[in-house]
Enzyme design. Structure first.
Site, PDB file in Angstrom:
ATOM      1  N   SER A  41       0.817  -1.213   0.000  1.00 12.74           N
ATOM      2  CA  SER A  41       0.000   0.000   0.000  1.00 12.74           C
ATOM      3  C   SER A  41       0.851   1.264   0.000  1.00 12.74           C
ATOM      4  O   SER A  41       0.432   2.299  -0.528  1.00 12.74           O
ATOM      5  CB  SER A  41      -0.932   0.018   1.219  1.00 12.74           C
ATOM      6  OG  SER A  41      -1.956  -0.930   1.073  1.00 12.74           O
ATOM      7  N   HIS A 101      -0.871  -9.794  -1.417  1.00 15.51           N
ATOM      8  CA  HIS A 101      -1.319  -8.965  -2.535  1.00 15.51           C
ATOM      9  C   HIS A 101      -1.012  -9.669  -3.855  1.00 15.51           C
ATOM     10  O   HIS A 101      -0.126 -10.521  -3.911  1.00 15.51           O
ATOM     11  CB  HIS A 101      -0.583  -7.621  -2.535  1.00 15.51           C
ATOM     12  CG  HIS A 101      -0.836  -6.798  -1.314  1.00 15.51           C
ATOM     13  ND1 HIS A 101      -0.141  -5.646  -1.041  1.00 15.51           N
ATOM     14  CD2 HIS A 101      -1.702  -6.964  -0.291  1.00 15.51           C
ATOM     15  CE1 HIS A 101      -0.576  -5.130   0.102  1.00 15.51           C
ATOM     16  NE2 HIS A 101      -1.524  -5.914   0.575  1.00 15.51           N
TER      17      HIS A 101
END
Ligand SMILES: [Zn+2]
Length: 425
Positions: free
Chosen positions: A101, A389
């Site tokens: 992120s 992810h």
């Protein structure tokens, strides 16, 4: 922006308003319409930007939420925005092909791809100009609203520069000394107070004994008060807070408990994201020079890491309600660019029919569900391939000035370029 271009954008914005008007918007917040200049009837406010990040949200998360909340023939508010495109999310990291992120948000905030863990610095650790600070310097109001810590990676990349996203107390300090957002709402009180100063949220609570104040930069809540912030820590205090600089911290860490599935995982924020967003828009919208607001639903990512589809769907419902609030604001303020996207995919999620012969129940990629399709007797399952992810594209949808620039497939740095242009940076 020259005047002819401005007029073109107003036409685009008017189209967006018509689109918004035919949709059903359920929102607790009513926004007054933009004021216009007497005589020419033309709105002279500068462009504002609302960027909504479903952290970890990609196409499968949106489709699962559509089936669950709207049904086979339904559409989510986030999918009704008139413009759509795709963004790639790869970082510039010597040891990783898939982003975190921090690198993803740095690409948005600076237009520069960097290494995982960096907020607002390049691959060599050099500080970059970040949109949150640039918008403030341009005379706009700024704000961040999240169900994560307010100092978590996504907001941090827009409002601070650190080599390591985990330095959340330093990120909080930079909010007060560097970027000075007008509105800061979310979790993460632990990072604003020194050890031994529990604050409004007690140290070592029963739901998570690891939580507790841990800041190393002094009492930043007190510093914020001295700097003119009104400080709140409950829904009631938030509702009655005056217009002006506002700091709200509604949890020690995230505004939910992201423990393993069935072991105390809870998604029940003390103030919901839509309410925080409505309050932020009420405050920021009073600046005639416009504003930049970052909104983030963190639960999508955190619960995808745990392959917990039930909590992901709860988080998606929160995000959808927040988009409805933002769309109501844009309908009344067509000078506002609204963008809804995710910083990366999380969980390698897909959406499947129920099947007795599939892998349900087998570790490590256990399916979740079945979940009902809204308005139907059909059911679907959500299947995971990883607890991390992935590098697949994320959808982006948008309305308002410059929204059409999101058409097509672009690197995530493109989002920065459009936002910077909209904000006049
Ligand atoms: Zn994540």
């Amino acid at each position: 922006m020259d005047f002819s271009h401005r007029r073109c954008l107003l036409t685009v914005a008017a189209t967006a308003v018509v689109t918004a008007a035919v949709t059903t918007v359920v929102t607790p917040v009513l926004f007054a319409r933009s004021t216009t200049t007497p005589g020419n009837g033309r709105d002279v406010r500068a462009t504002s930007v609302i960027l909504i990040n479903g952290d970890g949200m990609a196409a499968a998360h949106r489709e699962a939420a559509r089936l669950y909340l709207a049904g086979l023939d339904g559409r989510l508010a986030m999918d009704r925005l008139p413009v759509s495109g795709q963004l790639t999310t790869s970082p510039h990291d010597p040891s990783a092909a898939v982003t975190d992120s921090a690198a993803a948000a740095t690409a948005w905030a600076t237009g520069v791809r960097t290494y995982n863990g960096a907020t607002g610095v390049d691959v060599d650790g050099r500080p970059l100009a970040v949109l949150g600070q640039q918008a403030k310097a341009a005379g706009k109001s700024t704000g961040l609203v999240t169900t994560a810590q307010v100092t978590d990676a996504s907001p941090a990349a827009f409002f601070s520069r650190t080599a390591d996203r985990s330095a959340q107390d330093e990120i909080a300090r930079q909010y007060l000394t560097f970027s000075r957002p007008d509105v800061i709402l979310g979790g993460g009180e632990d990072w604003w107070l020194p050890r031994g100063t529990p604050g409004a949220w007690p140290d070592r609570p029963a739901e998570d004994s690891s939580e507790g104040s841990r800041g190393t930069r002094g009492d930043l809540v007190e510093q914020a008060r001295r700097d003119g912030y009104h400080y709140v820590s409950s829904a009631e205090q938030l509702a009655s807070a005056p217009r002006g600089r506002l700091l709200g911290l509604f949890a020690n860490e995230e505004m939910f408990q992201q423990r393993p599935e069935g072991e105390g995982d809870v998604y029940a924020p003390p103030v919901d994201l839509a309410t925080m967003t409505g309050k932020a828009l009420d405050i920021l919208g009073s600046n005639r020079k416009g504003f930049f607001l970052l909104v983030e639903e963190e639960g999508v990512d955190e619960f995808s890491h745990h392959n917990n589809a039930t909590r992901v769907l709860q988080s998606m419902r929160s995000l959808e309600r927040t988009v409805e609030v933002a769309r109501a604001y844009v309908a009344a303020h067509p000078d506002t660019l609204l963008v809804v996207t995710g910083d990366h995919e999380c969980g390698g999620l897909t959406v499947e029919n129920t099947s007795d012969t599939d892998e349900s129940g087998s570790a490590p990629s256990t399916e979740d569900g079945p979940f009902p399709v809204h308005g139907s007797t059909l059911r679907f399952v959500m299947d995971w391939t990883t607890t991390g992810h992935t590098g697949v594209d994320v959808p982006v949808t948008a309305e308002g000035p410059l929204a059409e620039l999101f058409t097509g497939k672009h690197p995530n740095t493109h989002l920065h370029d459009v936002l910077a242009r909209a904000l006049g940076i």
